[in-house]
Design an enzyme around this catalytic site. Structure first.
Site, PDB file in Angstrom:
ATOM      1  CG  ASN A 192     -16.913  21.833  32.892  1.00 30.76           C
ATOM      2  OD1 ASN A 192     -16.708  22.575  33.855  1.00 30.76           O
ATOM      3  ND2 ASN A 192     -16.381  20.632  32.792  1.00 30.76           N
ATOM      4  CG  HIS A 228     -18.372  20.007  37.888  1.00 30.90           C
ATOM      5  ND1 HIS A 228     -18.197  21.340  37.600  1.00 30.90           N
ATOM      6  CD2 HIS A 228     -17.624  19.320  36.986  1.00 30.90           C
ATOM      7  CE1 HIS A 228     -17.378  21.456  36.571  1.00 30.90           C
ATOM      8  NE2 HIS A 228     -17.018  20.250  36.177  1.00 30.90           N
ATOM      9  CB  CYS A 283     -14.016  20.637  37.439  1.00 26.91           C
ATOM     10  SG  CYS A 283     -13.704  20.842  35.680  1.00 26.91           S
TER      11      CYS A 283
HETATM   12  N1  ACO Z   1     -19.770  17.088  17.222  1.00 22.95           N
HETATM   13  C1  ACO Z   1     -20.056  16.036  16.470  1.00 22.95           C
HETATM   14  N2  ACO Z   1     -19.467  14.843  16.609  1.00 22.95           N
HETATM   15  C2  ACO Z   1     -18.571  14.725  17.607  1.00 22.95           C
HETATM   16  C3  ACO Z   1     -18.227  15.789  18.445  1.00 22.95           C
HETATM   17  C4  ACO Z   1     -18.870  17.015  18.226  1.00 22.95           C
HETATM   18  N3  ACO Z   1     -18.631  18.124  18.975  1.00 22.95           N
HETATM   19  N4  ACO Z   1     -17.313  15.377  19.340  1.00 22.95           N
HETATM   20  C5  ACO Z   1     -17.072  14.086  19.070  1.00 22.95           C
HETATM   21  N5  ACO Z   1     -17.833  13.678  18.019  1.00 22.95           N
HETATM   22  C6  ACO Z   1     -17.898  12.369  17.410  1.00 22.95           C
HETATM   23  C7  ACO Z   1     -16.681  11.537  17.711  1.00 22.95           C
HETATM   24  O1  ACO Z   1     -15.636  11.817  16.812  1.00 22.95           O
HETATM   25  C8  ACO Z   1     -17.238  10.140  17.556  1.00 22.95           C
HETATM   26  O2  ACO Z   1     -17.267   9.839  16.190  1.00 22.95           O
HETATM   27  P1  ACO Z   1     -16.914   8.349  15.681  1.00 22.95           P
HETATM   28  O3  ACO Z   1     -17.941   7.459  16.325  1.00 22.95           O
HETATM   29  O4  ACO Z   1     -17.040   8.466  14.202  1.00 22.95           O
HETATM   30  O5  ACO Z   1     -15.526   8.096  16.185  1.00 22.95           O
HETATM   31  C9  ACO Z   1     -18.678  10.261  18.042  1.00 22.95           C
HETATM   32  O6  ACO Z   1     -18.991  11.652  17.973  1.00 22.95           O
HETATM   33  C10 ACO Z   1     -18.881   9.782  19.457  1.00 22.95           C
HETATM   34  O7  ACO Z   1     -17.886  10.367  20.270  1.00 22.95           O
HETATM   35  P2  ACO Z   1     -17.704   9.958  21.772  1.00 22.95           P
HETATM   36  O8  ACO Z   1     -16.450  10.577  22.303  1.00 22.95           O
HETATM   37  O9  ACO Z   1     -17.876   8.480  21.912  1.00 22.95           O
HETATM   38  O10 ACO Z   1     -18.969  10.663  22.428  1.00 22.95           O
HETATM   39  P3  ACO Z   1     -19.459  10.595  23.902  1.00 22.95           P
HETATM   40  O11 ACO Z   1     -20.854  10.162  23.938  1.00 22.95           O
HETATM   41  O12 ACO Z   1     -18.471   9.909  24.814  1.00 22.95           O
HETATM   42  O13 ACO Z   1     -19.476  12.147  24.311  1.00 22.95           O
HETATM   43  C11 ACO Z   1     -18.256  13.771  25.565  1.00 22.95           C
HETATM   44  C12 ACO Z   1     -18.271  12.868  24.339  1.00 22.95           C
HETATM   45  C13 ACO Z   1     -19.394  14.753  25.427  1.00 22.95           C
HETATM   46  C14 ACO Z   1     -16.936  14.504  25.613  1.00 22.95           C
HETATM   47  C15 ACO Z   1     -18.444  12.918  26.824  1.00 22.95           C
HETATM   48  O14 ACO Z   1     -17.572  11.830  26.835  1.00 22.95           O
HETATM   49  C16 ACO Z   1     -18.237  13.728  28.085  1.00 22.95           C
HETATM   50  O15 ACO Z   1     -18.978  14.636  28.374  1.00 22.95           O
HETATM   51  N6  ACO Z   1     -17.215  13.379  28.894  1.00 22.95           N
HETATM   52  C17 ACO Z   1     -16.901  14.116  30.085  1.00 22.95           C
HETATM   53  C18 ACO Z   1     -15.872  15.132  29.728  1.00 22.95           C
HETATM   54  C19 ACO Z   1     -15.868  16.295  30.677  1.00 22.95           C
HETATM   55  O16 ACO Z   1     -16.885  16.686  31.203  1.00 22.95           O
HETATM   56  N7  ACO Z   1     -14.717  16.893  30.870  1.00 22.95           N
HETATM   57  C20 ACO Z   1     -14.664  18.076  31.621  1.00 22.95           C
HETATM   58  C21 ACO Z   1     -13.722  18.080  32.731  1.00 22.95           C
HETATM   59  S1  ACO Z   1     -14.026  16.932  33.964  1.00 22.95           S
HETATM   60  C22 ACO Z   1     -15.494  17.231  34.485  1.00 22.95           C
HETATM   61  O17 ACO Z   1     -15.829  18.367  34.580  1.00 22.95           O
HETATM   62  C23 ACO Z   1     -16.406  16.093  34.790  1.00 22.95           C
END
Ligand code: ACO
Length: 331
Positions: free
Chosen positions: A288, A258, A117
């Site tokens: 993204n 980003h 990214c």
């Molecule tokens: N729909 C519904 N529920 C979901 C989904 C979905 N798409 N995805 C995960 N869940 C559930 C999980 O299973 C979890 O359930 P549980 O509590 O029963 O276990 C619950 O939702 C919470 O999941 P978390 O992973 O704790 O959610 P979080 O608030 O951390 O959000 C996310 C997840 C959106 C991926 C976040 O962590 C994020 O954006 N991280 C950055 C990732 C990123 O941007 N990567 C790209 C590359 S690097 C960069 O560009 C920065």
């Protein structure tokens, strides 16, 4: 004029998003998710997806043609083409070579940069160095990715996040040194390689029926860890780039971060002490788009008239590696 006063200046920008759109409602039909969950957790409403049969360079080409037109230049005016990407058309040669041929840029040398990214910022830093040292007078810098090609479309934790696109910038040389790229800072932390990666398809684990069966050619990510480190790192490197440019955050007219997750952007703006009106947010429309996210947002901001001559703009990015960077540009 001495090289100390020489800077690269942004002469033109362009972007391209594939026509196919996948909305959160579409994803509701594919995995156990909801528009509400995706909107609240990420701010994303839809993403663009590259059509079957097309490659990364097809998107990059359209972005590049628009950036060249904006700069009033032709492909043969380019000395260098540098593309940030992790989804090249082929494992080798580079997508920059494919793009060079599509553009008919007969004088240019071309190569890709892999910094996920952060790829556009890393490519920008390389091009800026070529220009400041006089090895190139002009350069096309592209951020282009088709992460849809690396997604498990049945994994709700990753398939909702990413989209495809390309952004491009044409750099020229200024001997006056007042405007242009004032500073670029890059960092990496290789201890996080497996926090966000594609396990197979490289030299360590070449493609075989088992890797395909196990879905190892797709993105594997610890989202929570990425989130935490991304905010902290982008704040730190933005401050370093501003310090190097001799500017304070209050002198920045616009921040172009980003576009990974609206919550990451809001947290970063808070930590930097920048009001959200001064921050470009388009993650709702595109998700993204990896290396494309910063140049696409930059191009949109310019076309919307959000950048005036003399404005200082702060760019920053964070991605797999981990690799991150920031740049300060005076327009
Ligand atoms: N729909 C519904 N529920 C979901 C989904 C979905 N798409 N995805 C995960 N869940 C559930 C999980 O299973 C979890 O359930 P549980 O509590 O029963 O276990 C619950 O939702 C919470 O999941 P978390 O992973 O704790 O959610 P979080 O608030 O951390 O959000 C996310 C997840 C959106 C991926 C976040 O962590 C994020 O954006 N991280 C950055 C990732 C990123 O941007 N990567 C790209 C590359 S690097 C960069 O560009 C920065």
């Amino acid at each position: 004029m001495s090289a100390a006063h020489r800077r690269s200046v942004i002469l033109g920008t362009g972007s391209e998003l594939p026509t196919k759109v996948v909305t959160n409602r579409d994803l509701e039909r594919m995995v156990e998710t909801s528009d509400e969950w995706i909107t609240v957790r990420t701010g994303i409403k839809q993403r663009h997806v590259l059509e079957e049969g097309k490659g990364n360079a097809d998107m990059a080409y359209h972005a590049a043609v628009r950036a060249l037109a904006d700069a009033g230049m032709e492909a043969n005016d380019l000395d260098a083409i540098i593309m940030g990407t992790v989804t090249p058309d082929y494992l080798f040669p580079s997508s920059s070579c494919v793009l060079e041929d599509m553009l008919g840029a007969r004088k240019a040398f071309s190569f890709d940069v892999n910094a996920a990214c952060s790829g556009f910022l890393n490519a920008l830093a390389v091009a800026d160095s070529f220009i400041r040292t006089g090895q190139a007078r002009t350069a096309l810098v592209v951020g282009s990715d088709a992460l849809s090609r690396l997604l498990k479309w049945d994994d709700r934790t990753t398939c909702i996040l990413f989209g495809d696109g390309a952004g491009a910038v044409v750099l020229g040389t200024s001997e006056k040194g007042e405007r242009g790229i004032l500073s670029v800072r890059l960092r990496t932390d290789g201890s996080h390689v497996k926090t966000l990666y594609v396990p197979a398809g490289g030299s360590l684990k070449p493609t075989n029926p088992e890797t395909v069966q196990n879905n190892e050619h797709t993105i594997t990510m610890n989202g929570k860890e990425v989130f935490k480190v991304a905010v902290r790192s982008m704040e730190e490197i933005s401050r370093q780039a501003l310090k190097e440019a001799g500017l304070g955050i209050d002198q920045v007219a616009l921040v172009i971060p980003h576009q990974a997750n609206r919550r990451i952007i809001v947290a970063l703006a808070e930590r930097l002490g920048v009001p959200l009106e001064k921050v470009v947010v388009n993650v709702d429309k595109y998700g993204n788009t990896s290396a494309a996210s910063v140049p696409v947002a930059l191009d949109e901001a310019r076309r919307e008239g959000r950048i005036k001559p003399g404005d200082v703009v702060l760019l920053n990015a964070f991605g797999a590696g981990f690799a991150w960077g920031a740049a300060v540009v005076r327009f």
